[in-house]
Design a protein around this motif. Structure first.
Motif, PDB file in Angstrom:
ATOM      1  N   HIS A  38     -10.339   5.238   5.467  1.00  0.00           N
ATOM      2  CA  HIS A  38      -9.940   4.724   4.155  1.00  0.00           C
ATOM      3  C   HIS A  38     -11.108   3.981   3.501  1.00  0.00           C
ATOM      4  O   HIS A  38     -11.321   4.085   2.296  1.00  0.00           O
ATOM      5  CB  HIS A  38      -8.737   3.791   4.292  1.00  0.00           C
ATOM      6  CG  HIS A  38      -7.442   4.500   4.525  1.00  0.00           C
ATOM      7  ND1 HIS A  38      -7.043   4.918   5.772  1.00  0.00           N
ATOM      8  CD2 HIS A  38      -6.446   4.877   3.671  1.00  0.00           C
ATOM      9  CE1 HIS A  38      -5.861   5.504   5.680  1.00  0.00           C
ATOM     10  NE2 HIS A  38      -5.469   5.497   4.424  1.00  0.00           N
ATOM     11  N   TYR A  51       0.848  -1.202   0.000  1.00  0.00           N
ATOM     12  CA  TYR A  51       0.000   0.000   0.000  1.00  0.00           C
ATOM     13  C   TYR A  51       0.875   1.241   0.000  1.00  0.00           C
ATOM     14  O   TYR A  51       1.806   1.364   0.806  1.00  0.00           O
ATOM     15  CB  TYR A  51      -0.917  -0.002   1.221  1.00  0.00           C
ATOM     16  CG  TYR A  51      -1.559   1.349   1.468  1.00  0.00           C
ATOM     17  CD1 TYR A  51      -2.584   1.813   0.633  1.00  0.00           C
ATOM     18  CD2 TYR A  51      -1.127   2.172   2.516  1.00  0.00           C
ATOM     19  CE1 TYR A  51      -3.155   3.057   0.833  1.00  0.00           C
ATOM     20  CE2 TYR A  51      -1.700   3.414   2.721  1.00  0.00           C
ATOM     21  CZ  TYR A  51      -2.709   3.860   1.881  1.00  0.00           C
ATOM     22  OH  TYR A  51      -3.275   5.091   2.083  1.00  0.00           O
ATOM     23  N   ALA A  63      -8.176  -1.732   2.718  1.00  0.00           N
ATOM     24  CA  ALA A  63      -8.546  -0.491   3.403  1.00  0.00           C
ATOM     25  C   ALA A  63      -9.010  -0.767   4.827  1.00  0.00           C
ATOM     26  O   ALA A  63      -8.770   0.044   5.735  1.00  0.00           O
ATOM     27  CB  ALA A  63      -9.637   0.225   2.615  1.00  0.00           C
ATOM     28  N   SER A  70     -12.517   5.859   0.010  1.00  0.00           N
ATOM     29  CA  SER A  70     -11.908   5.268  -1.194  1.00  0.00           C
ATOM     30  C   SER A  70     -12.986   4.830  -2.186  1.00  0.00           C
ATOM     31  O   SER A  70     -13.735   3.894  -1.940  1.00  0.00           O
ATOM     32  CB  SER A  70     -11.024   4.077  -0.815  1.00  0.00           C
ATOM     33  OG  SER A  70     -10.011   4.472   0.083  1.00  0.00           O
ATOM     34  N   LEU A 125      -5.231   3.887  -2.962  1.00  0.00           N
ATOM     35  CA  LEU A 125      -6.665   4.058  -2.767  1.00  0.00           C
ATOM     36  C   LEU A 125      -7.044   5.482  -3.149  1.00  0.00           C
ATOM     37  O   LEU A 125      -6.433   6.442  -2.651  1.00  0.00           O
ATOM     38  CB  LEU A 125      -7.044   3.765  -1.315  1.00  0.00           C
ATOM     39  CG  LEU A 125      -6.713   2.347  -0.833  1.00  0.00           C
ATOM     40  CD1 LEU A 125      -7.039   2.197   0.648  1.00  0.00           C
ATOM     41  CD2 LEU A 125      -7.458   1.291  -1.653  1.00  0.00           C
TER      42      LEU A 125
END
Length: 331
Positions: free
Chosen positions: A89, A60, A82, A93, A118
């Motif tokens: 997140h 990530y 996420a 996202s 994201l």
């Protein structure tokens, strides 16, 4: 087992299951019900076919810091990633970006080790997520149209062309059994209201890749979808990508945003008659404008967008070849 053997086995299984689907689906009382039953069965089949769980490394990249996550191949999604980061997140996202170049649906299983970004709507380069939002708006418009028209209108969804934000509107092309339909403002507002209602319900938008033969079975009641399938399957090695929101299923290469909750203010403002179809029907292009949720414009500014969205969108017309650029098939 070689890759070719695996593909052959998967294809043979798909043909075998297709006959089972036909038998099971006959109990459904409507085309929509049958389509959803086939979608559910294929979704379960693909989940069951994963077999032994393999781990993949997802790197990530983003706030609060870069981190490597150990996830499950063909099972874990960007949304699952996420969930390991924070609730914020998950909520913000709308789309994922794989290896810095490939747009990826938030609820689509990851296939290999990769880097992951994201994308919220306030990302510094919003082009990719904006196109996904525009495409999703067209898809949701199709669902809203299905809910808005009575059966006597003989509504048939044709398709929605690829998103072009510069055009000023998202669109969906339809066929009605009337050559003189001119919707009133209240009728257009009713379609807008259906889209806003879906937004409030926070409905997950699902993606499913299926064999072309199964897609034929799912859309055998739709003349126009059936006509489009050979071209779509040819460009994607016999596969067809479907999306579902609620009970509405349509064909699109995607990607789309994760949920209907990302749709904010929305107006369906105009219908343009494109051409007659047969002795009594006609093609119509329905056009609208929308903002992502959380984004606000004053009444005057949004009114200017609404006026611009009423101009006939110059995207591909329904009678033109249904083809998508080959380089976009990665999404």
């Amino acid at each position: 087992m070689s890759a070719a053997s695996k593909i052959h086995k998967a294809t043979w299984c798909a043909f075998r299951n297709l006959e089972q689907y036909r038998t099971k689906a006959k109990f459904s009382s409507s085309a929509i019900g049958t389509r959803n039953e086939l979608f559910n069965q294929e979704q379960r089949r693909q989940q069951d076919a994963v077999g032994r769980i393999e781990k993949i490394e997802i790197r990530y990249l983003g706030l609060p810091e870069d981190v490597t996550l150990l996830m499950n191949k063909h099972i874990s999604t960007p949304y699952n990633c996420a969930q390991h980061l924070s609730e914020g997140h998950c909520k913000r996202s709308a789309l994922a970006l794989i290896d810095g170049t490939i747009p990826w649906d938030m609820h689509r299983p990851l296939q290999e080790s990769c880097t992951l970004q994201l994308l919220p709507f306030n990302v510094s380069e919003p082009h990719v997520v904006n196109k996904a939002f525009w495409r999703t708006c067209s898809f949701l418009l199709g669902a809203a149209l299905h809910k808005s028209f009575k059966s006597e209108a003989n509504l048939q969804l044709h398709s929605f062309p690829g998103p072009n934000i510069k055009s000023g509107s998202f669109v969906h092309d339809i066929v009605l059994s009337s050559q003189r339909w001119q919707p009133s403002k209240s009728e257009l507002r009713a379609i807008s209201a259906e889209m806003v209602k879906m937004s409030a319900q926070d409905i997950l938008i699902e993606r499913l890749d299926v064999q072309q033969e199964l897609a034929y079975e799912m859309f055998k009641d739709s003349r126009y979808k059936s006509e489009q399938l050979p071209s779509i399957g040819k460009q994607n090695q016999g596969r067809v990508t479907l999306y579902r929101v609620g009970e509405h299923i349509d064909i699109s290469r995607g990607p789309m945003v994760a949920s209907t909750r990302f749709l904010g203010k929305c107006t369906i403002g105009v219908s343009h008659k494109l051409a007659n179809e047969g002795s009594s029907g006609a093609f119509y292009r329905i056009q609208g404008i929308a903002l992502p949720s959380g984004y606000m414009l004053n009444h005057f500014a949004f009114g200017l967008l609404e006026q611009r969205a009423q101009k006939l969108n110059s995207a591909r017309l329904p009678h033109e070849p249904f083809e998508e650029p080959q380089q976009m098939q990665i999404s």
